[in-house]
Design a protein around this motif. Structure first.
Motif, mmCIF file in Angstrom:
data_model
loop_
_atom_site.group_PDB
_atom_site.id
_atom_site.type_symbol
_atom_site.label_atom_id
_atom_site.label_comp_id
_atom_site.label_asym_id
_atom_site.label_seq_id
_atom_site.Cartn_x
_atom_site.Cartn_y
_atom_site.Cartn_z
ATOM 1 N N HIS A 19 -1.130 3.326 3.716
ATOM 2 C CA HIS A 19 0.329 3.442 3.711
ATOM 3 C C HIS A 19 0.816 3.958 5.056
ATOM 4 O O HIS A 19 0.055 4.566 5.805
ATOM 5 C CB HIS A 19 0.793 4.501 2.697
ATOM 6 C CG HIS A 19 0.440 4.239 1.280
ATOM 7 N ND1 HIS A 19 1.317 3.672 0.401
ATOM 8 C CD2 HIS A 19 -0.692 4.494 0.572
ATOM 9 C CE1 HIS A 19 0.755 3.597 -0.795
ATOM 10 N NE2 HIS A 19 -0.469 4.083 -0.720
ATOM 11 N N GLU A 99 -1.777 8.034 3.853
ATOM 12 C CA GLU A 99 -0.522 7.767 4.563
ATOM 13 C C GLU A 99 -0.719 8.038 6.044
ATOM 14 O O GLU A 99 -1.333 9.037 6.419
ATOM 15 C CB GLU A 99 0.592 8.715 4.080
ATOM 16 C CG GLU A 99 1.055 8.508 2.658
ATOM 17 C CD GLU A 99 2.234 7.533 2.541
ATOM 18 O OE1 GLU A 99 2.673 6.986 3.588
ATOM 19 O OE2 GLU A 99 2.690 7.326 1.406
ATOM 20 N N HIS A 139 -0.179 -1.121 1.467
ATOM 21 C CA HIS A 139 0.676 -1.029 0.278
ATOM 22 C C HIS A 139 1.327 -2.397 0.020
ATOM 23 O O HIS A 139 1.383 -2.865 -1.113
ATOM 24 C CB HIS A 139 1.730 0.062 0.516
ATOM 25 C CG HIS A 139 2.564 0.381 -0.684
ATOM 26 N ND1 HIS A 139 3.277 1.544 -0.798
ATOM 27 C CD2 HIS A 139 2.822 -0.316 -1.827
ATOM 28 C CE1 HIS A 139 3.925 1.552 -1.961
ATOM 29 N NE2 HIS A 139 3.671 0.428 -2.594
ATOM 30 N N HIS A 151 6.755 -2.459 -1.512
ATOM 31 C CA HIS A 151 6.988 -1.782 -0.231
ATOM 32 C C HIS A 151 6.413 -2.629 0.900
ATOM 33 O O HIS A 151 5.553 -3.471 0.662
ATOM 34 C CB HIS A 151 6.305 -0.409 -0.215
ATOM 35 C CG HIS A 151 7.077 0.651 -0.942
ATOM 36 N ND1 HIS A 151 7.112 1.962 -0.547
ATOM 37 C CD2 HIS A 151 7.844 0.582 -2.051
ATOM 38 C CE1 HIS A 151 7.862 2.661 -1.381
ATOM 39 N NE2 HIS A 151 8.313 1.854 -2.304
ATOM 40 N N ASP A 153 5.037 -1.214 3.795
ATOM 41 C CA ASP A 153 4.142 -0.458 4.677
ATOM 42 C C ASP A 153 2.692 -0.910 4.498
ATOM 43 O O ASP A 153 2.305 -1.328 3.417
ATOM 44 C CB ASP A 153 4.284 1.055 4.420
ATOM 45 C CG ASP A 153 4.003 1.447 2.966
ATOM 46 O OD1 ASP A 153 4.665 0.913 2.058
ATOM 47 O OD2 ASP A 153 3.100 2.265 2.753
HETATM 48 ZN ZN LIG Z 1 3.320 3.026 0.692
#
Ligand SMILES: [Zn+2]
Length: 288
Positions: A19, A99, A139, A151, A153
């Motif tokens: 992410h 992330e 993601h 999403h 990302d």
């Molecule tokens: Zn994400």
């Protein structure tokens, strides 16, 4: 964080979801409550609070000193709250997730450093669970497969920098193989014109440093120079006969990415010290 308190474990591990945060703030302290290492979050909006509906296993971003770091938030076997779910289910049940903190998405240096750290992390997770690089998805890709919310990302960031998820999978594969180029994981496919000019050095240039012969990810980490009094020699190869690249003061910190060469029964670790690379006698280092 509710995810941590729920304490649910994954029953299987079949891949990784990558992410990026979608907010212009590259500092880990925005999300992680560790003022000592990451600096103070003065807004008190980090994720170490009840009522936060998200948590992943790792985050990559800047620490207190502005250096790119990988930070673990959850035990690796926990079921994270990362990608939500799609029509076919949720990769939260089967994937390790992390992330990468976004900045303004135009800083090439931060992009390179953050995604090099991500390649290292991908390799670490893949090795731990016996996964192939092909099991790493963004993601966005997880959504397209039907296992995540809608999403974009981190494909949007990669596209801005002329890269793709396929590129990140190649980088992960290289990191797993342990490239002979040493610890510059993830940097060797950046076009030469984008590379920074090497800094002038008063000792041997880093290009003369030998390649490491082996890699053990268990050796990766930050070390302090633990000599009794004398500075420690950073050398161009493994062995006291190799040319000295620099002198490291007692107590100074070096970073190892797991690469080493064994010489006469001693592990010489390939480390980064400031802007220099070289080998140091493993017996004089203490892992932090
Ligand atoms: Zn994400």
């Amino acid at each position: 964080n509710g995810c941590y308190k729920a304490g649910k474990k994954r029953s299987k591990t079949t891949g990784i979801v990558k992410h990026s945060t979608g907010a212009n703030n590259p500092y880990l302290r925005r999300y992680i409550d560790d003022p000592g290492n990451l600096g103070e979050n003065t807004n008190n909006n980090h994720w170490n609070r009840p009522g936060v509906s998200t948590c992943v296993h790792f985050m990559i971003g800047k620490d207190k000193a502005g250096k790119v770091a990988i930070y673990q938030l959850l035990p690796l076997d926990y079921r994270c709250w990362g990608c939500g779910s799609g029509p076919k289910g949720s990769y939260n049940a089967s994937h390790v997730q992390y992330e990468i903190c976004e900045d303004g998405l135009t800083d090439r240096k931060y992009f390179e450093e953050a995604f090099a750290a991500a390649a290292w992390l991908d390799a670490y997770i893949c090795k731990k669970y016996g996964l192939k690089a092909s099991s790493i998805v963004s993601h966005k890709e997880a959504h397209e497969k039907g296992y995540a919310t809608n999403h974009g990302d981190c494909d949007h960031w990669l596209a801005k920098q002329g890269k793709s998820m396929d590129w990140t999978r190649e980088q992960a594969e290289k990191a797993m193989d342990g490239p002979s180029a040493g610890n510059s994981v993830g940097k060797d496919t950046i076009p030469a014109k984008d590379k920074e000019e090497p800094k002038k050095a008063d000792t041997a240039p880093t290009s003369k440093v030998e390649a490491a012969k082996s890699r053990d990810l268990k050796l990766a980490g930050t070390y302090t120079v633990a000599t009794k009094t004398d500075p420690l020699a950073l050398r161009a190869g493994a062995g006291t006969g190799k040319p000295k690249v620099a002198s490291l003061a007692k107590g100074s910190k070096v970073q190892c990415y797991g690469y080493y060469t064994e010489a006469d029964g001693v592990k010489w670790l390939l480390v980064t010290a400031g802007d220099k690379n070289g080998f140091v006698h493993g017996g004089h280092l203490k892992k932090i």
